[in-house]
Write a protein that holds these residues in place. Structure first.
Motif, short mmCIF file in Angstrom:
data_model
loop_
_atom_site.label_atom_id
_atom_site.label_comp_id
_atom_site.label_asym_id
_atom_site.label_seq_id
_atom_site.Cartn_x
_atom_site.Cartn_y
_atom_site.Cartn_z
N VAL A 1 -9.10 7.55 5.39
CA VAL A 1 -9.29 8.44 6.65
C VAL A 1 -10.42 9.48 6.07
O VAL A 1 -11.29 9.75 6.52
CB VAL A 1 -8.03 9.24 7.15
CG1 VAL A 1 -8.56 10.24 8.08
CG2 VAL A 1 -7.24 8.30 8.10
N LYS A 2 -10.04 9.76 4.99
CA LYS A 2 -10.66 10.83 4.24
C LYS A 2 -12.28 10.23 4.08
O LYS A 2 -13.44 11.10 4.41
CB LYS A 2 -10.43 11.31 2.98
CG LYS A 2 -11.08 12.23 2.38
CD LYS A 2 -10.76 12.77 1.00
CE LYS A 2 -11.38 13.94 0.41
NZ LYS A 2 -10.95 14.21 -0.96
N PHE A 3 -12.37 9.03 3.56
CA PHE A 3 -13.42 8.55 3.40
C PHE A 3 -14.50 8.16 4.64
O PHE A 3 -15.71 8.47 4.63
CB PHE A 3 -13.15 6.97 2.61
CG PHE A 3 -14.52 6.13 2.75
CD1 PHE A 3 -15.63 6.48 1.69
CD2 PHE A 3 -14.74 5.02 3.52
CE1 PHE A 3 -16.93 5.54 1.76
CE2 PHE A 3 -15.75 4.01 3.59
CZ PHE A 3 -16.87 4.62 2.60
N LEU A 4 -13.58 7.65 5.65
CA LEU A 4 -14.31 7.63 6.89
C LEU A 4 -14.90 8.79 7.56
O LEU A 4 -15.97 8.85 8.20
CB LEU A 4 -13.50 6.76 7.87
CG LEU A 4 -12.96 5.36 7.42
CD1 LEU A 4 -12.04 4.81 8.64
CD2 LEU A 4 -14.11 4.56 7.31
N THR A 5 -14.09 9.66 7.48
CA THR A 5 -14.57 11.13 7.88
C THR A 5 -15.82 11.44 7.07
O THR A 5 -16.69 11.97 7.72
CB THR A 5 -13.34 12.09 8.10
OG1 THR A 5 -12.26 11.56 8.52
CG2 THR A 5 -13.76 13.44 8.29
N GLU A 6 -15.84 11.37 6.10
CA GLU A 6 -17.06 12.01 5.05
C GLU A 6 -18.19 11.12 5.27
O GLU A 6 -19.33 11.54 5.39
CB GLU A 6 -16.55 12.06 3.42
CG GLU A 6 -15.59 13.10 3.25
CD GLU A 6 -15.09 12.77 1.67
OE1 GLU A 6 -15.64 11.66 1.14
OE2 GLU A 6 -14.60 13.64 0.83
N ARG A 7 -18.12 9.95 5.62
CA ARG A 7 -19.18 9.03 5.91
C ARG A 7 -19.76 9.13 7.28
O ARG A 7 -21.00 9.24 7.38
CB ARG A 7 -18.59 7.46 5.98
CG ARG A 7 -19.78 6.64 5.93
CD ARG A 7 -19.54 5.02 5.91
NE ARG A 7 -18.81 4.68 7.15
CZ ARG A 7 -18.36 3.54 7.30
NH1 ARG A 7 -18.69 2.43 6.43
NH2 ARG A 7 -17.43 3.10 8.33
N GLY B 1 0.93 -1.17 -0.02
CA GLY B 1 0.03 0.06 -0.10
C GLY B 1 0.91 1.23 0.02
O GLY B 1 2.13 1.11 0.24
N THR B 2 0.23 2.26 -0.07
CA THR B 2 1.02 3.64 -0.06
C THR B 2 0.45 4.60 0.84
O THR B 2 -0.77 4.19 1.46
CB THR B 2 0.72 4.32 -1.57
OG1 THR B 2 -0.59 4.63 -1.72
CG2 THR B 2 1.27 3.25 -2.61
N PHE B 3 0.95 5.54 1.35
CA PHE B 3 0.82 6.64 2.10
C PHE B 3 -0.72 7.02 1.56
O PHE B 3 -1.58 7.68 2.31
CB PHE B 3 1.79 7.66 2.37
CG PHE B 3 1.37 8.79 3.06
CD1 PHE B 3 1.21 8.65 4.58
CD2 PHE B 3 0.84 10.11 2.62
CE1 PHE B 3 0.76 9.59 5.35
CE2 PHE B 3 0.56 11.25 3.53
CZ PHE B 3 0.38 10.86 5.01
N LYS B 4 -0.80 7.40 0.21
CA LYS B 4 -2.08 8.03 -0.47
C LYS B 4 -3.11 7.12 -0.13
O LYS B 4 -4.50 7.61 0.21
CB LYS B 4 -2.07 8.07 -1.84
CG LYS B 4 -2.92 8.80 -2.64
CD LYS B 4 -2.70 9.04 -4.00
CE LYS B 4 -3.76 9.78 -4.75
NZ LYS B 4 -3.49 9.95 -5.97
#
Length: 390
Positions: A19-25, A10-13
Motif C-alpha cells: 500500500v505504501k509503495f502504490l501510494t508513493e508511486r 505473506g505477512t501483514f507487513k
C-alpha cells in the motif's frame, strides 16, 4: 458444491509495504510535469530503429556503369540521412512515377553491407522483353537523378542459426547480384561462411561481373565460382543447366545450404532437380519471384471496380497482367514491395469476382484465404472484379 480454501504466504507487513509503495508511486506520478521531458525521437533505441528501417530513403544516382547492351549498374548516395544498413542478399524497393502510373519494383543490392556504411548502394538492372519498369529505368535514369527507395528487405541472407556454414549459390542472369553482395561481404570479413557459386548464363557474353568474381575467387579460399553455359560449348565452362549433377559435382562434402536467385525458368527447373539431392527443406532458400500468368491464346479484358477509402473508380485490366499492374497503370497508388505475394503490403479485399494465382505463389495466411483477401501483385483477373484496398 464443496468450498475450496486457498492460503497465501505473506505477512501483514507485506500488505502495508505494498500500500505504501502504490501510494508513493501515485504521488510521484501526480507531481510530474504534464509533458514528456525527452522527445521519443531522441531515444537511442528509436534512433537506431529509424536509421535501419526508414519509411523512405531519398537517394541520388552518383554514377552509372554499363555492362554491354544488356544491363547497367546504378550507384546511389543518400540525400541527407545515412543509408540504411542491410544484410548481404537483401533488396531495395524503389517507388517511381512513369507517366500517370505510380509503381514499385525491387532490385537486389549488389554492393556489400560495408558500402552502406561508407554511403553507397549498388543495384544492377537487366533489360528484359517488354519490361515496363526495367526499360524505363535503363532508358531514363541519369547521373544526378533523385529517386525514392524503401528500407532494405529480403530473406536470402546467411543466418548461422538456420543455415549451414557452406552456401551453394545458384544464380541465373541478373540473379547474380545478391551473391555478388555475399561474396564481397565474405571477402571483407563481414560474413562468416563459404560460397560455392554456380552461375548459369546462355553464353559467356552474358556473364555479369566476371572479372570481379574471378578475382574474389582467386584471393579467397572461401569463395569458388563456376560458370555454366546453356547455349554455348566453350572451353573452361560447364555446359548445360545448373541441376542436381552439377550441384553434386561442386558442392562441399560437408553439409551445405542452397540459395537460389534467377528467372522463373530456373526455379521451375530446380523444382524437379533439387529433390534428387534429398536435402532438408530448411537448407533450401529461394529469392522470391513471380513466374507469371499461364499462357493463353488471347488475353481478355476485364473491368475492376476499385474501392479506395470510400471512393470508387472503374479501371481496365488484362488477364495477362497482375491486378497490381492494372492498379499501377491506372495511377492508383497501392502499398507494395516484393511483387511476389510474400511481403503482404498490397493485401486487399476481393469483394467479388475471380482471380487466378499461379501455383506456388499463394503465400496468404489461412484466415485471408477464408475471408477472401488477396495479394494483387500475384493475382490475375479471370472475371470483372470488385476490390477494396487500404
Amino acid at each position: 458444491m464443496s468450498k475450496k480454501k486457498f492460503s497465501v504466504n505473506g505477512t501483514f507487513k507485506d500488505s502495508v509495504n505494498t500500500v505504501k509503495f502504490l501510494t508513493e508511486r501515485k504521488q510521484f506520478i501526480n507531481s510530474a510535469e504534464a509533458v514528456i521531458p525527452t522527445r521519443t525521437d531522441d531515444f537511442g533505441v528509436n534512433k537506431v530503429a529509424k536509421s535501419i528501417h526508414p519509411k523512405e530513403q531519398n537517394l541520388v544516382i552518383s554514377r552509372i556503369e554499363e555492362h554491354g547492351d544488356i544491363a547497367k549498374s546504378y550507384y546511389f548516395k543518400s540525400e541527407g540521412a545515412p543509408l540504411a544498413y542491410f544484410k548481404a542478399g537483401q533488396y531495395l524497393t524503389f517507388k517511381l512515377e512513369i507517366g500517370n502510373s505510380v509503381v514499385t519494383r525491387s532490385y537486389s543490392i549488389a554492393s556489400s553491407p560495408a558500402s552502406a556504411l561508407s554511403g553507397e548502394y549498388q543495384i544492377t538492372v537487366k533489360r528484359i522483353n517488354d519490361g515496363f519498369v526495367s526499360d524505363y529505368i535503363l532508358d531514363n535514369w541519369s547521373v544526378g537523378d533523385k529517386v525514392i527507395a524503401y528500407a532494405p528487405e529480403g530473406n536470402l541472407i546467411y543466418n548461422p542459426l538456420r543455415d549451414a556454414k557452406n552456401i551453394v549459390g545458384i544464380a541465373g542472369g541478373s540473379g547474380i547480384t545478391p551473391f555478388l553482395s555475399i561474396a564481397r561481404a565474405i571477402a571483407q570479413g563481414d560474413e562468416d561462411c563459404s560460397l560455392t557459386l554456380l552461375y548459369g548464363c546462355r553464353t559467356s557474353d552474358e556473364i555479369l561481373f566476371k572479372a570481379e568474381l574471378d578475382s574474389l575467387s582467386e584471393k579467397n579460399e572461401e569463395i569458388n565460382v563456376v560458370y555454366v553455359l546453356s547455349h554455348s560449348d566453350e572451353e573452361g565452362y560447364e555446359k548445360g543447366f545448373v541441376g542436381a549433377d552439377i550441384i553434386s559435382k561442386y558442392a562441399p562434402e560437408d553439409n551445405y545450404s542452397i540459395f537460389v536467385c534467377g528467372p522463373g525458368g530456373l526455379y521451375k527447373f530446380l523444382d524437379t532437380e533439387l529433390p534428387k539431392l534429398k536435402k532438408e527443406k530448411k537448407y533450401i532458400r529461394f529469392e522470391v519471384f513471380s513466374s507469371g500468368k499461364k499462357a493463353e491464346e488471347e488475353p481478355k479484358e476485364y473491368s475492376i471496380t476499385v474501392i479506395n477509402r470510400g471512393d470508387e473508380s472503374v479501371i481496365k485490366a488484362s488477364s495477362s497482367e497482375t491486378v497490381l499492374c492494372a492498379f499501377e497503370r491506372a495511377g492508383i497508388v497501392v502499398p507494395a514491395r516484393c511483387h511476389t505475394g510474400e511481403c503482404g503490403f498490397c493485401r486487399s479485399k476481393l469483394v467479388s469476382g475471380k482471380v487466378y494465382i499461379p501455383e506456388g505463389e499463394d503465400k496468404r495466411r489461412i484466415a485471408d484465404m477464408q475471408f477472401n483477401f488477396i495479394h494483387p501483385c500475384c493475382c490475375y483477373p479471370e472475371s470483372d472484379l470488385v476490390i477494396r484496398i487500404n
